[in-house]
Design a protein around this motif. Structure first.
Motif, PDB file in Angstrom:
ATOM      1  N   SER A 112      63.055  31.345  41.645  1.00 34.28           N
ATOM      2  CA  SER A 112      63.064  31.667  40.206  1.00 34.28           C
ATOM      3  C   SER A 112      63.911  32.888  39.879  1.00 34.28           C
ATOM      4  O   SER A 112      63.513  33.749  39.109  1.00 34.28           O
ATOM      5  CB  SER A 112      61.622  31.877  39.710  1.00 34.28           C
ATOM      6  N   SER A 113      65.101  32.983  40.421  1.00 36.94           N
ATOM      7  CA  SER A 113      65.927  34.163  40.177  1.00 36.94           C
ATOM      8  C   SER A 113      67.280  33.795  39.591  1.00 36.94           C
ATOM      9  O   SER A 113      68.311  34.286  40.011  1.00 36.94           O
ATOM     10  CB  SER A 113      66.127  34.946  41.470  1.00 36.94           C
ATOM     11  N   LEU A 172      69.128  34.555  36.832  1.00 37.99           N
ATOM     12  CA  LEU A 172      69.221  35.491  35.730  1.00 37.99           C
ATOM     13  C   LEU A 172      70.644  36.020  35.598  1.00 37.99           C
ATOM     14  O   LEU A 172      71.391  36.074  36.583  1.00 37.99           O
ATOM     15  CB  LEU A 172      68.277  36.681  35.968  1.00 37.99           C
ATOM     16  N   ARG A 214      60.660  43.790  40.202  1.00 38.62           N
ATOM     17  CA  ARG A 214      60.574  42.883  39.059  1.00 38.62           C
ATOM     18  C   ARG A 214      59.700  43.491  37.967  1.00 38.62           C
ATOM     19  O   ARG A 214      58.682  44.121  38.262  1.00 38.62           O
ATOM     20  CB  ARG A 214      59.945  41.558  39.481  1.00 38.62           C
ATOM     21  N   GLN A 239      60.797  42.315  30.305  1.00 41.27           N
ATOM     22  CA  GLN A 239      60.052  41.393  31.150  1.00 41.27           C
ATOM     23  C   GLN A 239      60.986  40.341  31.737  1.00 41.27           C
ATOM     24  O   GLN A 239      61.842  39.801  31.062  1.00 41.27           O
ATOM     25  CB  GLN A 239      58.954  40.704  30.337  1.00 41.27           C
ATOM     26  N   GLY A 240      60.797  40.062  33.015  1.00 38.66           N
ATOM     27  CA  GLY A 240      61.631  39.078  33.696  1.00 38.66           C
ATOM     28  C   GLY A 240      62.842  39.656  34.393  1.00 38.66           C
ATOM     29  O   GLY A 240      63.507  38.954  35.168  1.00 38.66           O
ATOM     30  N   SER A 241      63.147  40.928  34.163  1.00 38.56           N
ATOM     31  CA  SER A 241      64.305  41.538  34.824  1.00 38.56           C
ATOM     32  C   SER A 241      64.011  41.757  36.298  1.00 38.56           C
ATOM     33  O   SER A 241      62.864  41.936  36.714  1.00 38.56           O
ATOM     34  CB  SER A 241      64.686  42.852  34.146  1.00 38.56           C
ATOM     35  N   GLU A 242      65.059  41.736  37.097  1.00 36.71           N
ATOM     36  CA  GLU A 242      64.951  41.953  38.536  1.00 36.71           C
ATOM     37  C   GLU A 242      66.035  42.939  38.977  1.00 36.71           C
ATOM     38  O   GLU A 242      67.168  42.863  38.513  1.00 36.71           O
ATOM     39  CB  GLU A 242      65.098  40.648  39.318  1.00 36.71           C
ATOM     40  N   PRO A 295      67.326  39.127  31.815  1.00 33.61           N
ATOM     41  CA  PRO A 295      67.364  37.894  31.026  1.00 33.61           C
ATOM     42  C   PRO A 295      67.765  38.148  29.585  1.00 33.61           C
ATOM     43  O   PRO A 295      67.537  39.230  29.039  1.00 33.61           O
ATOM     44  CB  PRO A 295      65.913  37.392  31.108  1.00 33.61           C
TER      45      PRO A 295
END
Length: 299
Positions: A41-42, A44, A120, A127-130, A152
Motif C-alpha cells: 500500500s505505498s 504515493l 507513516r 494522513q497517509g504520508s510516508e 498523498p
C-alpha cells in the motif's frame, strides 16, 4: 541531481523528476544483492528527497530512530508532546501534539536488514504520508542518509514546493539530532578512554569563591556541585538514562531535568521523579571544614 548545497556530501535535495535512486544504489558497495517485494500500500506521489552525510555511526542512527521520547525535548519547535501507544525493537507508534495543538498518530518501523526505517502518519494532518529513510555507513562514524518523502494528494505542479518544506523540516530535525548523537558518542568514548588513576578526594577550595554549578571529577566520574535550597549538593553531571548533559539544567524544586528526554531527578536522594526506573548513582560525600569544600569518594 539538482543540489541546494555547494557540493556533495553536505546536503542534497533531489527533485522528483531527477531522482537517481538506481544510480545511487549502484554507487554503494554492496557485497550481496537481493530483490525485495514492494512495501504494501505505498503507491504515493514522491515529492522529493533529502540527502545528507552525518558524523555518527549506524548504531547511533538506529538508537535515534527508536527513541520516541526525545521528540518533545530535542525538537520542541516541532513537537509539544508525545504519548507512546506501542513500542519495541520493531519501532514505535505514538500520538504526537504539535506546538499549534494539532494531533497526529505516527508509526515508525525499523528494517535493519535493509538499513532503513519508514515513518507513516496514520491519522491527523498529512494522513497517509510516508517518509522512507535509508542509512548507508561510509565510515566508522559517517552515515549517508537518503530520506524520501511520499505525500498523498499533491498535484505534480506543487510537489517541488512540498518537497522543499519537508526537506527544510528534516534539515532542522537532523541539526538537533546530530548534536545529541555526537554528545552521547563523546561521553561513551570518554568512559572507555579513562585509564589514569582517578582522584578519590578533591579539594574545591574556599566555599565563598566557588562558581556554581561546578563540574568536577571524582573517582573517575564527573559530578556537578551546585547550590540548592538545602545548601550544597553534588549529583552526576550526566543523566543515567542516555548520558544527557545536566550542566545547564537548573535546580527547580530540588530536582534537575534532563534536556534530552525530560527525566527529572531529586538532587539529594537521586530518585527519578518522572516514573522511569533509572536513578542517580552513588555520589561523593561533601566535606565542609574551615570554609573549604572537599569531595570524597564513598568507596
Amino acid at each position: 541531481p539538482k543540489s541546494t548545497a555547494a557540493s556533495f556530501p553536505s546536503v542534497i535535495l533531489l527533485r522528483n523528476r531527477d531522482y537517481p535512486f538506481v544510480k545511487l544504489l549502484r554507487a554503494i558497495h554492496m557485497p550481496d544483492h537481493e530483490i525485495i517485494e514492494a512495501f504494501p500500500s505505498s503507491q504515493l506521489p514522491h515529492v522529493g528527497t533529502y540527502r545528507r552525510v552525518l558524523p555518527v555511526s549506524l548504531v547511533r542512527m538506529y538508537e535515534n530512530a527508536l527513541d520516541w521520547e526525545h521528540l518533545p525535548y530535542v525538537h520542541e519547535t516541532s513537537f509539544a508532546g508525545i504519548e507512546c501507544l506501542d513500542a519495541g525493537p520493531w519501532g514505535w507508534r505514538a500520538k504526537t501534539t504539535s506546538p499549534a495543538g494539532d494531533e497526529n498518530v505516527i508509526e515508525l518501523r525499523l528494517d535493519r536488514a535493509c538499513r532503513r526505517w519508514i515513518t507513516r502518519t496514520l491519522s491527523g494532518r498529512n494522513q497517509g504520508s510516508e517518509i522512507w529513510t535509508h542509512a548507508f555507513p561510509i565510515g566508522e562514524e559517517r552515515v549517508d542518509i537518503v530520506v524520501d518523502f511520499f505525500v498523498p494528494g499533491v498535484a505534480p505542479e506543487h510537489r517541488e514546493k512540498v518537497g522543499k518544506v519537508y526537506a527544510n523540516l528534516y534539515s532542522t530535525l537532523y541539526d538537533e539530532d546530530v548534536a545529541m548523537m555526537v554528545e552521547r558518542q563523546t561521553q561513551l568514548d570518554r568512559r572507555l578512554e579513562r585509564s589514569s588513576p582517578a582522584d578519590r578526594e578533591v579539594d574545591l577550595g574556599v566555599r565563598s569563591s566557588l562558581s556554581l554549578p561546578l563540574e568536577v571529577e571524582v573517582g573517575g566520574r564527573a559530578y556537578l556541585v551546585n547550590e540548592s535550597d538545602a545548601g550544597l549538593v553534588v549529583y552526576p553531571a550526566l543523566c543515567p538514562h542516555q548520558l544527557g548533559p545536566l550542566g545547564d539544567a537548573a535546580i527547580v524544586d530540588g530536582a534537575v531535568t534532563c534536556p534530552w528526554h525530560g527525566y527529572a531527578f531529586d538532587v539529594r536522594t537521586g530518585d527519578c521523579l518522572t516514573g522511569q526506573t533509572c536513578r542517580f548513582s552513588e555520589v561523593p560525600e561533601i566535606d565542609e571544614q574551615d570554609g573549604r569544600v572537599r569531595l570524597r569518594a564513598r568507596h
